[in-house]
Design a protein around this motif. Structure first.
Motif, short mmCIF file in Angstrom:
data_model
loop_
_atom_site.label_atom_id
_atom_site.label_comp_id
_atom_site.label_asym_id
_atom_site.label_seq_id
_atom_site.Cartn_x
_atom_site.Cartn_y
_atom_site.Cartn_z
N LEU A 157 -4.99 4.53 1.82
CA LEU A 157 -3.47 3.53 1.21
C LEU A 157 -2.98 4.00 2.53
O LEU A 157 -2.18 2.79 2.55
CB LEU A 157 -2.97 3.73 -0.31
CG LEU A 157 -3.93 3.39 -1.14
CD1 LEU A 157 -2.90 3.88 -2.18
CD2 LEU A 157 -3.72 1.75 -1.30
N ARG A 158 -2.48 5.44 2.71
CA ARG A 158 -1.94 5.66 4.00
C ARG A 158 -2.06 5.08 4.60
O ARG A 158 -1.43 5.46 6.13
CB ARG A 158 -1.57 7.25 3.96
CG ARG A 158 -1.05 7.33 2.53
CD ARG A 158 0.46 7.91 3.07
NE ARG A 158 0.98 9.21 1.21
CZ ARG A 158 1.93 8.37 0.68
NH1 ARG A 158 2.69 7.26 0.84
NH2 ARG A 158 2.69 9.16 -0.43
N ALA A 173 -7.44 -0.87 1.87
CA ALA A 173 -8.04 0.35 1.26
C ALA A 173 -9.28 0.61 0.37
O ALA A 173 -9.13 1.65 -0.43
CB ALA A 173 -6.87 1.74 0.60
N ASN A 204 -7.16 9.14 -7.48
CA ASN A 204 -7.24 8.19 -7.02
C ASN A 204 -6.80 7.00 -8.11
O ASN A 204 -7.00 7.58 -8.97
CB ASN A 204 -8.89 8.29 -6.25
CG ASN A 204 -10.02 8.55 -7.16
OD1 ASN A 204 -9.74 7.85 -8.43
ND2 ASN A 204 -10.10 10.22 -7.76
N LEU A 251 -3.30 -4.46 0.56
CA LEU A 251 -4.33 -2.91 -0.21
C LEU A 251 -5.78 -2.69 0.14
O LEU A 251 -6.46 -2.09 -0.21
CB LEU A 251 -3.48 -2.94 -1.78
CG LEU A 251 -3.93 -1.79 -2.50
CD1 LEU A 251 -2.37 -1.88 -2.91
CD2 LEU A 251 -4.78 -2.03 -3.09
N THR A 303 -9.15 2.86 -5.13
CA THR A 303 -8.90 3.40 -3.53
C THR A 303 -7.96 5.12 -3.90
O THR A 303 -8.17 5.68 -5.07
CB THR A 303 -7.84 2.48 -2.96
OG1 THR A 303 -6.79 2.58 -1.99
CG2 THR A 303 -6.10 2.46 -4.63
N ALA A 336 1.02 4.00 -2.73
CA ALA A 336 1.26 5.89 -3.13
C ALA A 336 1.37 6.96 -3.44
O ALA A 336 1.27 7.44 -4.10
CB ALA A 336 0.34 6.09 -0.81
N PRO A 371 0.86 -1.24 0.37
CA PRO A 371 -0.28 0.04 -0.16
C PRO A 371 1.17 1.23 -0.36
O PRO A 371 0.71 2.48 -0.67
CB PRO A 371 -0.93 -0.74 0.86
CG PRO A 371 -0.95 -1.33 2.09
CD PRO A 371 0.52 -2.09 1.37
#
Ligand code: ATP
Ligand code: MG
Length: 427
Positions: free
Chosen positions: A355-356, A367, A336, A364, A350, A326, A322
């Motif tokens: 993601l953060r 998210a 996104n 992942l 997402t 990002a 993830p």
């Protein structure tokens, strides 16, 4: 003669998405069930003379004036693929019914060959032909042609009775067909007790009961009210999908041809002017006549979403890290985006913030949120409400749910505008 291309929405053209998903099926080439080769038909006593004139390129009017012979078909060639709905279209008198009836030799072709599964129908002796016709073709007519003194069951099982099928077996087949067309419970009624739409269902059941490989339908829905007609068209498409029948459907109505999908054989004066899908004919009309013929078509109902795909700049895979995903999005300036699984199937959407937020060591998927999607085979008209309700471009998927690209309002408006800016395809 080449016509100007009024607009272009070929599937697989420059508009194709740049993302290539593994294992995406390409259209498989289906084998020809019926092959029509160079078939002509002239009606009248001086047919040899008329055929010679036809071969010399004389037109219908001249042939009629000189020989008193009407030209029904003029050197017609096309194939019908196993399992397709082929629509034979054209104005009144263009030769549609003649073409359909030549396929099973209810009308005798004057020249040319017709093969069904490789067997030369044109060379069959009468007894063999009768047998072949019964087993290979079911017919549905515009005016139902039901026996008034027989019940619906009696009508539907009539063909099987003639074939000499034992009563219990033919009852079974007939009842199954009656159920298939949605007439369950009406089998003991008489045709006079049924509405037009129901009578045509009975006609369809009769054609289905014999389980013939090919259904020949001549203006089968033309006598029905518009709403019933539309229902029947949808049901026929559904039925065809389930039963995998090969259907040759004669219609003079372009909207009907589009509703039935598949390829169109467009006829004029006994000859074929173009064969292709509605999209292909609309994009590349073969002659000015064809262009005029399709001029008033409802483009949004013909245009398929799959032809308007835009590429997705970044597609994330569910197995990616993830944080790295990002970073990749940030570097690309992409807030996104869409996420697919290892097989390329769409999982959802997402964004960088989501993601953060994924805790360390987690996947992942955490998210991913669900998102709108449309099928590549949907028409623009069907997709419009979905696209209009979404702020972002809408994901387009194949029949297995794999992501092919996206479609957005701008893409749709541009495609429709190209058509209206240049409706004259004639050259
Ligand atoms: N039995 C026949 N005798 C003489 N001419 C015929 C016969 N059947 C058809 N024709 C002629 O052949 C041509 C094609 O007729 P056909 O019935 O195939 O047209 P169609 O496209 O089915 O028209 P429609 O939409 O009106 O049903 C017409 O010019 C017609 O007059
Ligand atoms: Mg006809």
């Amino acid at each position: 003669m080449t016509a100007l291309v009024p607009f272009n929405f070929d599937i697989g053209s420059a508009a194709s998405p740049s993302i290539k998903m593994p294992g995406v099926k390409t259209a498989e080439k289906r084998t020809a069930l019926i092959e029509v080769q160079d078939v002509s038909k002239v009606f009248g006593d001086r047919s040899a003379e008329a055929l010679t004139m036809l071969d010399a390129g004389e037109d219908r009017a001249a042939i009629l004036a000189r020989t008193g012979t009407a030209v029904g078909l003029n050197h017609v060639s096309f194939d019908v693929a196993e399992g397709e709905i082929l629509v034979v279209m054209g104005l009144s008198g263009s030769g549609k019914s003649t073409m359909l009836r030549c396929l099973n030799r209810l009308i005798e072709p004057s020249s040319g060959t017709i093969r069904v599964r490789g067997a030369d129908v044109t060379a069959m002796a009468p007894a063999a032909l009768r047998d072949f016709r019964r087993h290979s073709f079911g017919m549905v007519f515009q005016h139902f042609a039901l026996f008034p003194h027989r019940t619906i069951l009696g009508n539907v099982e009539f063909g099987l009775e003639v074939q000499g099928m034992a009563k219990p077996a033919r009852r079974d087949s007939a009842m199954r067909a009656i159920e298939l067309v949605g007439l369950k419970g009406w089998d003991a009624r008489y045709p006079s007790e049924l509405s037009g739409g129901m009578k045509q269902r009975a006609g369809l059941a009769r054609a289905l009961a014999a389980d013939a490989a090919v259904l020949l339908m001549d203006e089968a829905f033309s006598a029905l009210d518009p709403l019933i007609r539309r229902d029947m068209q949808q049901e026929l498409v559904e039925l065809q999908r389930r039963l995998q029948k090969t259907i040759v459907f004669v219609s003079h109505d372009l909207d009907e041809a589009i509703a039935l999908g598949g390829r169109i054989v467009l006829m004029k004066d006994g000859a074929i002017v173009q064969v292709g899908t509605a999209e292909a004919i609309l994009a590349h009309p073969a002659t000015p006549y064809v262009a005029r013929f399709v001029e008033h078509i409802d483009v949004a109902s013909v245009l398929k979403v799959g032809a308007l795909l835009a590429a997705v700049p970044i597609v994330l895979r569910s197995q990616e890290d993830p944080a790295e995903a990002a970073n990749r999005m940030e570097a690309a300036g992409c807030g996104n985006t869409l996420v697919v699984d290892a097989a390329g199937r769409l999982l959802g959407r997402t964004d960088i913030a989501a993601l953060r937020r994924v805790p360390n060591g987690q996947g992942l998927e955490r998210a991913v949120r669900s998102c709108a999607r449309v099928a590549a085979t949907a028409s623009v008209k069907q997709a419009l409400p979905v696209v209009a309700a979404e702020a972002e471009a809408v994901a387009v998927v194949d029949e297995d749910g794999r992501l092919l690209g996206t479609i957005d309002r701008v893409g749709i408006i541009n495609a429709l505008a190209r058509r209206s800016a240049n409706p004259e395809a004639a050259s």
